[in-house]
Design an enzyme around this catalytic site. Structure first.
Site, PDB file in Angstrom:
ATOM      1  N   GLU A 186       0.163 -11.953  12.965  1.00 55.09           N
ATOM      2  CA  GLU A 186       0.799 -10.670  13.299  1.00 55.09           C
ATOM      3  C   GLU A 186       2.305 -10.830  13.504  1.00 55.09           C
ATOM      4  O   GLU A 186       3.089  -9.993  13.061  1.00 55.09           O
ATOM      5  CB  GLU A 186       0.160 -10.051  14.553  1.00 55.09           C
ATOM      6  CG  GLU A 186      -1.314  -9.691  14.405  1.00 55.09           C
ATOM      7  CD  GLU A 186      -1.559  -8.510  13.474  1.00 55.09           C
ATOM      8  OE1 GLU A 186      -0.605  -7.884  13.015  1.00 55.09           O
ATOM      9  OE2 GLU A 186      -2.749  -8.229  13.201  1.00 55.09           O
ATOM     10  N   ARG A 190       4.718  -8.836  10.803  1.00 55.22           N
ATOM     11  CA  ARG A 190       5.472  -7.692  11.335  1.00 55.22           C
ATOM     12  C   ARG A 190       6.914  -8.086  11.667  1.00 55.22           C
ATOM     13  O   ARG A 190       7.862  -7.475  11.195  1.00 55.22           O
ATOM     14  CB  ARG A 190       4.783  -7.126  12.579  1.00 55.22           C
ATOM     15  CG  ARG A 190       3.373  -6.653  12.276  1.00 55.22           C
ATOM     16  CD  ARG A 190       2.795  -5.817  13.382  1.00 55.22           C
ATOM     17  NE  ARG A 190       1.328  -5.802  13.305  1.00 55.22           N
ATOM     18  CZ  ARG A 190       0.566  -4.827  13.735  1.00 55.22           C
ATOM     19  NH1 ARG A 190       1.087  -3.769  14.300  1.00 55.22           N
ATOM     20  NH2 ARG A 190      -0.751  -4.906  13.636  1.00 55.22           N
ATOM     21  N   ASP A 319      -8.751 -10.407   3.236  1.00 57.03           N
ATOM     22  CA  ASP A 319      -7.878  -9.533   2.428  1.00 57.03           C
ATOM     23  C   ASP A 319      -6.533 -10.091   1.930  1.00 57.03           C
ATOM     24  O   ASP A 319      -6.354 -10.381   0.748  1.00 57.03           O
ATOM     25  CB  ASP A 319      -7.650  -8.187   3.153  1.00 57.03           C
ATOM     26  CG  ASP A 319      -7.255  -8.300   4.632  1.00 57.03           C
ATOM     27  OD1 ASP A 319      -6.979  -9.407   5.082  1.00 57.03           O
ATOM     28  OD2 ASP A 319      -7.213  -7.255   5.303  1.00 57.03           O
ATOM     29  N   GLU A 453      -3.875   1.350   3.757  1.00 57.56           N
ATOM     30  CA  GLU A 453      -4.347   0.684   2.526  1.00 57.56           C
ATOM     31  C   GLU A 453      -4.635   1.641   1.372  1.00 57.56           C
ATOM     32  O   GLU A 453      -4.416   1.296   0.202  1.00 57.56           O
ATOM     33  CB  GLU A 453      -5.596  -0.165   2.817  1.00 57.56           C
ATOM     34  CG  GLU A 453      -5.330  -1.392   3.673  1.00 57.56           C
ATOM     35  CD  GLU A 453      -5.156  -1.098   5.164  1.00 57.56           C
ATOM     36  OE1 GLU A 453      -5.564   0.010   5.589  1.00 57.56           O
ATOM     37  OE2 GLU A 453      -4.624  -1.949   5.895  1.00 57.56           O
ATOM     38  N   THR A 539       2.417  -8.080   3.412  1.00 59.18           N
ATOM     39  CA  THR A 539       1.210  -7.306   3.705  1.00 59.18           C
ATOM     40  C   THR A 539       1.442  -6.224   4.759  1.00 59.18           C
ATOM     41  O   THR A 539       0.562  -5.414   5.026  1.00 59.18           O
ATOM     42  CB  THR A 539       0.035  -8.223   4.090  1.00 59.18           C
ATOM     43  OG1 THR A 539      -1.185  -7.487   4.019  1.00 59.18           O
ATOM     44  CG2 THR A 539       0.226  -8.825   5.472  1.00 59.18           C
TER      45      THR A 539
HETATM   46  C1  DMJ Z   1      -1.437  -4.148   8.809  1.00 59.56           C
HETATM   47  O1  DMJ Z   1      -0.949  -4.813   9.918  1.00 59.56           O
HETATM   48  C2  DMJ Z   1      -1.407  -5.022   7.578  1.00 59.56           C
HETATM   49  O2  DMJ Z   1      -1.528  -4.234   6.442  1.00 59.56           O
HETATM   50  C3  DMJ Z   1      -2.507  -6.042   7.585  1.00 59.56           C
HETATM   51  O3  DMJ Z   1      -2.532  -6.798   6.394  1.00 59.56           O
HETATM   52  C4  DMJ Z   1      -3.828  -5.348   7.766  1.00 59.56           C
HETATM   53  N1  DMJ Z   1      -3.873  -4.472   8.892  1.00 59.56           N
HETATM   54  C5  DMJ Z   1      -2.780  -3.573   9.143  1.00 59.56           C
HETATM   55  C6  DMJ Z   1      -2.907  -2.192   8.580  1.00 59.56           C
HETATM   56  O4  DMJ Z   1      -4.150  -1.653   8.501  1.00 59.56           O
END
Ligand code: DMJ
Length: 553
Positions: A186, A190, A319, A453, A539
């Site tokens: 995270e 982020r 994922d 997503e 992501t």
């Molecule tokens: C986000 O923090 C990112 O896209 C992560 O890869 C998956 N979860 C959340 C959004 O749903």
């Protein structure tokens, strides 16, 4: 991925990092070359990346004249010249409706930001019903997750005043000397992702220096026998742990497999190869380990480098590992052929073993538990339509159309999960069993927390096909968000998408500003805004530049 929180298992001892094997060194040479010739690097720089190793000291003679050497300097101007399109595009020839829709999304971003600023500035998220902030325990004492996640979206949307407010907070209040237990994944996607992207977009040094300073704090998480990092680390003490719930102290595929993009850029900007080395070790271990039916299970021991459980999922826990394979290849200017092969092979195995068609003709990706299929698709797994679309163009003539079709079918299924709900927003997970198609069957799976997503896939499919239905579908989401999630002081998730009088969860997630609103906005932009020729999105939707190797400086 999104993971449940629980206290860490007893702290494990720190381990020495393994020596970089020969193949890794070769790979690092390639990674270092991504930066191009030393125009990015001050000659003689102490930490100059040369062949993936720090420059050797002279064996004999006078002491190295280190003190007189210029410090490493990333050549930002050269990087900007390497881009093929203006970052925010040229804005030509658009129709008034598209413009009006884009402006609406910009207004939503301003509303989300203004309320965060008013009620929660400096906290991690806004609680829009109680009008206060939420800190949580995911970031180990770091604050301002929404500020850092929002920066590049504010910039791209030309919300200049709001961008300056966010920048000022980073300059004056973003404290990295914090203690606590942080998720490596995270913090990386982020904070590191948001800071790196904003630096590349603006050239403002503060974002680079914060990214590099924070990046250093992540390194102790890699002190394991295999070099596969633990999931949790303490920015202050340098200790690291596995999740308490992860069996046998395992690390999670979608966590240690989602570092590559950011870590290569940390090396690129610092001149220090250690970050690229850490990320490449994980890729190498994964490439070598035997895979059941070619699939990658979600749990791997950082001690032995072996799989711990045979649960495979392209949704949560798995994922973004797949996403980072194809994006690593694209970001390397198509040089990282190992990542591309891993992606191609993984996708082939996924298609063979997990992709299924429902009785009603909907294509979905099931989960796999030791060979048995669970006919469930999480909202998180809906990013895969976009990923497969992104990779399709590079799949070779005979496979290209096949992957375009597969991406479109999966995205259609995810759209159905929205269309079949009363709110026109999709549930956290939907199933294909016992006569159910694309709907949640369990109460606990009916919620929507402002996730990106599905609109992410609309954006990629739009750019690939220009089929107007993707913009229509995106606009349906905008209307649903306005109707069901907008409250007096921001946007909130809802607890049940199958009722038109939903209960709000009182949380404006930072990824709503980083991803959901950014992808919606880009859906109504021309293709040259954050062009996919120049950028890959991490992501968390933070754009990181492709390392163009073929351009005249
Ligand atoms: C986000 O923090 C990112 O896209 C992560 O890869 C998956 N979860 C959340 C959004 O749903």
């Amino acid at each position: 991925t999104d993971l449940p929180r629980s206290p860490p298992a007893a702290a494990e001892p720190r381990h020495a990092s393994p020596a970089a094997p020969r193949r890794l060194r070769e790979k690092l040479r390639t990674a270092a070359r991504m930066a191009g010739p030393p125009a990015h690097t001050a000659p003689g720089s102490r930490q100059q990346v040369q062949g993936g190793e720090r420059r050797a000291e002279p064996a004999t003679g006078a002491p190295a004249a280190r003190e007189t050497r210029a410090p490493f300097r990333f050549d930002y101007e050269r990087f900007r010249r390497s881009l093929r399109h203006p970052v925010r595009g040229r804005r030509t020839g658009e129709d008034p409706e598209t413009r009006a829709r884009r402006m609406k999304i910009k207004e939503m971003m301003k509303f989300a930001w203004d309320n965060y600023k008013q009620y929660a500035l400096g906290k991690n998220e806004l609680r829009p019903l109680s009008k206060n902030g939420h800190i949580g325990n995911m970031f180990g004492g770091l604050r301002g997750a929404t500020v850092v996640d929002a920066l590049d979206t504010l910039y791209i949307m030309e919300l200049e005043e709001e961008f300056q407010e966010a920048k000022k907070w980073v300059e004056k209040n973003f404290d990295l000397n914090v203690n606590g237990e942080a998720s490596l994944f995270e913090v990386n996607i982020r904070y590191i992702g948001g800071l790196l992207a904003t630096y590349y977009l603006t050239g403002e040094e503060v974002f680079k220096s914060k990214a590099l300073e924070l990046g250093e704090k992540l390194l102790p998480a890699f002190n394991t026998p295999t070099g596969i990092p633990h999931s949790l680390f303490s920015p202050c003490s340098g200790m690291s742990w596995s999740w308490g719930w992860a069996s046998a102290g395992s690390s999670i595929l979608a966590e240690f497999g989602t570092l590559h993009l950011e870590f290569l850029h940390l090396s690129e900007l610092s001149g220090n190869p250690v970050f690229a080395e850490k990320a490449s070790t994980s890729q190498l271990v994964l490439n070598r380990v035997e895979k059941p039916q070619g699939l990658y299970p979600n749990f791997l021991s950082p001690v032995t480098g072996n799989w711990v459980q045979h649960h495979v999922s392209i949704g949560g826990l798995g994922d973004s590992f797949y996403e980072y394979l194809i994006k690593s290849w694209l970001m390397s200017d198509k040089k990282d052929s190992e990542a591309k092969k891993m992606y191609d092979d993984a996708l082939e195995a996924i298609e063979k073993h997990l992709v299924r068609k429902s009785a009603g003709g909907l294509t979905y990706i099931a989960e796999w538990r030791g060979g048995v299929l669970d006919h469930k698709m999480g909202h998180l797994a809906c990013f895969s339509g976009g990923m497969i679309a992104l990779g399709a163009e590079h799949a070779g003539e005979e496979r290209k159309q096949h992957y375009v079709d597969l991406a479109a079918e999966i995205t259609n299924t995810c759209h159905e999960s929205y269309a079949r709900s009363d709110t026109k927003l999709g549930p956290e997970a939907f199933r294909f069993d016992a006569g159910t198609e694309a709907m949640a069957t369990r109460l606990s799976e009916r919620y929507y927390i402002l996730r990106p997503e599905v609109v992410e896939s609309y954006m990629y499919l739009w750019r690939l096909t220009h089929d107007p239905k993707y913009r229509q579908w995106g606009w349906e989401v905008v209307k649903a968000l306005e109707k069901h999630c907008r409250v007096e002081a921001g946007f909130s998730g809802i607890r049940d998408v199958y009722t038109t009088t939903p209960t709000h969860d009182n949380m404006q997630q930072s990824f709503f500003l980083a991803e959901t609103l950014k992808y919606l906005y880009l859906l109504f932009c021309e293709d040259d805004v954050l062009s996919l020729d120049d950028w890959v999105f991490n992501t968390e939707a933070h754009p990181l530049p492709v390392n163009h190797t073929n351009f005249k400086a």
